[in-house]
Write an enzyme that holds these catalytic residues in place. Structure first.
Site, PDB file in Angstrom:
ATOM      1  N   CYS A 128       7.086  -6.435   6.971  1.00 53.19           N
ATOM      2  CA  CYS A 128       8.231  -5.871   7.679  1.00 53.19           C
ATOM      3  C   CYS A 128       8.743  -6.902   8.668  1.00 53.19           C
ATOM      4  O   CYS A 128       7.959  -7.633   9.268  1.00 53.19           O
ATOM      5  CB  CYS A 128       7.813  -4.601   8.433  1.00 53.19           C
ATOM      6  SG  CYS A 128       9.202  -3.736   9.224  1.00 53.19           S
ATOM      7  N   CYS A 181      -0.049   6.063  10.205  1.00 56.39           N
ATOM      8  CA  CYS A 181       1.200   5.450  10.667  1.00 56.39           C
ATOM      9  C   CYS A 181       0.919   4.129  11.367  1.00 56.39           C
ATOM     10  O   CYS A 181       0.128   4.080  12.312  1.00 56.39           O
ATOM     11  CB  CYS A 181       1.906   6.349  11.672  1.00 56.39           C
ATOM     12  SG  CYS A 181       2.303   7.969  11.072  1.00 56.39           S
ATOM     13  N   CYS A 235       3.412   8.615   0.775  1.00 57.14           N
ATOM     14  CA  CYS A 235       4.062   7.743   1.752  1.00 57.14           C
ATOM     15  C   CYS A 235       4.216   6.380   1.083  1.00 57.14           C
ATOM     16  O   CYS A 235       3.224   5.733   0.747  1.00 57.14           O
ATOM     17  CB  CYS A 235       3.177   7.651   2.997  1.00 57.14           C
ATOM     18  SG  CYS A 235       3.776   6.491   4.232  1.00 57.14           S
ATOM     19  N   CYS A 263       7.775  -4.614  15.555  1.00 57.84           N
ATOM     20  CA  CYS A 263       7.350  -3.676  16.593  1.00 57.84           C
ATOM     21  C   CYS A 263       5.897  -4.012  16.952  1.00 57.84           C
ATOM     22  O   CYS A 263       5.039  -4.054  16.070  1.00 57.84           O
ATOM     23  CB  CYS A 263       7.460  -2.233  16.099  1.00 57.84           C
ATOM     24  SG  CYS A 263       9.122  -1.823  15.514  1.00 57.84           S
ATOM     25  N   CYS A 299       2.706  -1.938  15.719  1.00 60.66           N
ATOM     26  CA  CYS A 299       2.582  -1.624  14.288  1.00 60.66           C
ATOM     27  C   CYS A 299       1.963  -2.798  13.541  1.00 60.66           C
ATOM     28  O   CYS A 299       2.436  -3.930  13.641  1.00 60.66           O
ATOM     29  CB  CYS A 299       3.959  -1.307  13.711  1.00 60.66           C
ATOM     30  SG  CYS A 299       3.927  -0.980  11.939  1.00 60.66           S
ATOM     31  N   GLU A 302       0.824  -1.200   0.000  1.00 62.65           N
ATOM     32  CA  GLU A 302       0.000   0.000   0.000  1.00 62.65           C
ATOM     33  C   GLU A 302       0.860   1.252   0.000  1.00 62.65           C
ATOM     34  O   GLU A 302       1.982   1.240   0.513  1.00 62.65           O
ATOM     35  CB  GLU A 302      -0.882   0.017   1.272  1.00 62.65           C
ATOM     36  CG  GLU A 302      -1.959  -1.043   1.227  1.00 62.65           C
ATOM     37  CD  GLU A 302      -2.810  -1.113   2.492  1.00 62.65           C
ATOM     38  OE1 GLU A 302      -4.019  -1.333   2.338  1.00 62.65           O
ATOM     39  OE2 GLU A 302      -2.295  -0.960   3.607  1.00 62.65           O
TER      40      GLU A 302
HETATM   41  N1  SAH Z   1      10.152   0.869   9.502  1.00 58.95           N
HETATM   42  C1  SAH Z   1      10.360   2.294   9.431  1.00 58.95           C
HETATM   43  C2  SAH Z   1       9.392   2.961   8.474  1.00 58.95           C
HETATM   44  C3  SAH Z   1       7.947   2.970   8.948  1.00 58.95           C
HETATM   45  S1  SAH Z   1       7.532   4.597   9.378  1.00 58.95           S
HETATM   46  C4  SAH Z   1      10.272   2.882  10.805  1.00 58.95           C
HETATM   47  O1  SAH Z   1       9.810   2.197  11.713  1.00 58.95           O
HETATM   48  O2  SAH Z   1      10.700   4.004  11.002  1.00 58.95           O
HETATM   49  C5  SAH Z   1       6.078   4.401  10.271  1.00 58.95           C
HETATM   50  C6  SAH Z   1       6.125   5.147  11.579  1.00 58.95           C
HETATM   51  O3  SAH Z   1       4.892   4.933  12.289  1.00 58.95           O
HETATM   52  C7  SAH Z   1       7.226   4.626  12.477  1.00 58.95           C
HETATM   53  O4  SAH Z   1       7.745   5.650  13.261  1.00 58.95           O
HETATM   54  C8  SAH Z   1       6.444   3.660  13.352  1.00 58.95           C
HETATM   55  O5  SAH Z   1       7.116   3.355  14.538  1.00 58.95           O
HETATM   56  C9  SAH Z   1       5.162   4.418  13.561  1.00 58.95           C
HETATM   57  N2  SAH Z   1       4.050   3.577  13.989  1.00 58.95           N
HETATM   58  C10 SAH Z   1       3.934   2.248  13.861  1.00 58.95           C
HETATM   59  N3  SAH Z   1       2.771   1.825  14.377  1.00 58.95           N
HETATM   60  C11 SAH Z   1       2.130   2.919  14.833  1.00 58.95           C
HETATM   61  C12 SAH Z   1       0.868   3.129  15.454  1.00 58.95           C
HETATM   62  N4  SAH Z   1       0.049   2.118  15.703  1.00 58.95           N
HETATM   63  N5  SAH Z   1       0.531   4.388  15.776  1.00 58.95           N
HETATM   64  C13 SAH Z   1       1.352   5.422  15.503  1.00 58.95           C
HETATM   65  N6  SAH Z   1       2.544   5.287  14.913  1.00 58.95           N
HETATM   66  C14 SAH Z   1       2.938   4.045  14.580  1.00 58.95           C
END
Ligand code: SAH
Length: 366
Positions: free
Chosen positions: A127, A358, A120, A131, A134, A107
């Site tokens: 991935c 995000c 984006c 985390c 996420c 996406e």
């Molecule tokens: N893998 C890279 C690129 C993804 S960016 C990274 O982690 O930086 C996506 C961003 O959204 C990252 O900062 C991630 O930690 C954040 N994110 C992930 N899950 C989220 C959520 N449920 N709510 C808000 N931010 C989130």
């Protein structure tokens, strides 16, 4: 990348056939010559793709029919097939689901603001960073995207903007954030080549300004150092989410390999070399990482650094037991950072209604 532990390597799944956007301009000229055509056709094809956002070779009518067919077949294999798109914010935010050549789904999310239009993009299908807050991490890593699969998300978005398919009429795509699915620095060579395609002037690339490109990472230290050595000045964003290793080990598991101090050290080296302030992303998770003492600790750590903090209200993900912090807690966290002289703002999250914000990208057809 050889310095990455094996556990972060993508499973061996086939990348798509070669596409024009996988190659730099010299590579395109060589490929065209190999196919028995004059090298200048490479410039023509490049202009069609990077300046006019034409992704379908059969529509490149400034080329003679035979060249169009031969070169089109060989340099423009369809990479992204749109499955559907979902709009929200009165059409200013659009999430698009694509099927790749092998059936994999990814996406990307297009966002129109008064002063800019941002895409984006995903750099991997799924991935491997796991985390727990996420959604992308929950399904694991399917495969790396090729350079052209990344670039084509941007070119498709640029075409959508140029054709006036978003409300507000025709516009110019101005910003790219590597904040979709995947960990960009775990797909280093392809992501780096995609950066070059985005930055290079047409016909070599899209000619976007480096400052309007942001690469977000969990903090793969050797890869950040490698990026520093490339002498680019794209914006670096670090997904920190906790100032202390004990908590960060659970929120961003790769922290057990490269801890907070090491990640910030690498970001500092990037800032020193590029002259660019970096961003710290901090998802505000109620009663998990939003304590006043953590705000103070983060503020202390960053007060002497060239960093800006983006607080991100936690977006809901399926099956997660966590919630976003209360607004007054968020305000207090922000105030404590600012009191220590740290530049900090709350990110205006877009696309929550369409699971396009995000951490919500999971690319399913349901
Ligand atoms: N893998 C890279 C690129 C993804 S960016 C990274 O982690 O930086 C996506 C961003 O959204 C990252 O900062 C991630 O930690 C954040 N994110 C992930 N899950 C989220 C959520 N449920 N709510 C808000 N931010 C989130």
């Amino acid at each position: 990348m050889s310095s990455l532990p094996l556990v972060f390597a993508a499973p061996k799944r086939a990348l798509p056939p070669r596409h024009l956007a996988d190659l730099d301009l010299d590579g395109r000229r060589a490929a065209v010559a190999e196919l028995g055509h004059s090298a200048f056709r490479a410039d023509q094809l490049s202009r069609q793709y990077f300046a006019r956002f034409e992704r379908d070779a059969s529509a490149m009518t400034d080329l003679p029919g035979v060249a169009r067919q031969v070169l089109g077949e060989s340099l423009f294999p369809p990479l992204l097939t749109e499955v559907r798109h979902l709009d929200t914010d009165n059409g200013d935010t659009r999430k698009t689901l694509y099927r790749l050549h092998d059936g994999t789904l990814v996406e990307s999310v297009l966002m129109r603001y008064p002063d800019r239009i941002t895409i984006c993009v995903s750099s991997q299908a799924g991935c491997g960073m796991a985390c727990p807050f996420c959604a992308t991490g929950q399904g694991g890593l399917k495969r790396n995207l090729s350079t052209a699969e990344i670039v084509d998300q941007v070119v498709a978005a640029a075409a959508t903007c140029a054709r006036g398919e978003l409300p507000g009429g025709p516009g110019r795509l101005s910003n790219v954030v590597f904040m979709g699915m995947g960990e960009p620095l775990a797909n280093y060579p392809r992501v780096l080549a995609s950066l070059r395609r985005l930055i290079d002037e047409p016909p070599a690339g899209l000619g976007l300004s480096q400052r309007s490109i942001t690469l977000s990472t969990v903090g793969l230290v050797p890869a950040i150092d490698k990026l520093t050595a490339e002498d680019l000045n794209v914006t670096l964003a670090i997904s920190l989410h906790a100032p202390d290793d004990e908590l960060r080990n659970t929120l961003v598991p790769v922290n057990t390999r490269w801890n907070v101090a090491e990640v910030l050290g690498a970001a500092d080296r990037y800032a020193a070399r590029s002259g660019r302030r970096y961003s710290i992303e901090y998802a505000m998770i109620r009663d998990v990482n939003d304590h006043a003492w953590r705000a103070d600790m983060l503020g202390e750590m960053l007060s002497t650094r060239l960093a800006h903090v983006n607080l991100i209200p936690l977006n809901p993900t399926p099956g997660s037991e966590w919630d976003a912090s209360d607004k007054h807690v968020e305000r207090e966290f922000l105030r404590r950072l600012q009191a220590r002289g740290v530049s900090a703002t709350v990110r205006d999250t877009r696309g929550r209604e369409i699971a396009g914000a995000c951490g919500q990208l999971a690319a399913s057809e349901n």
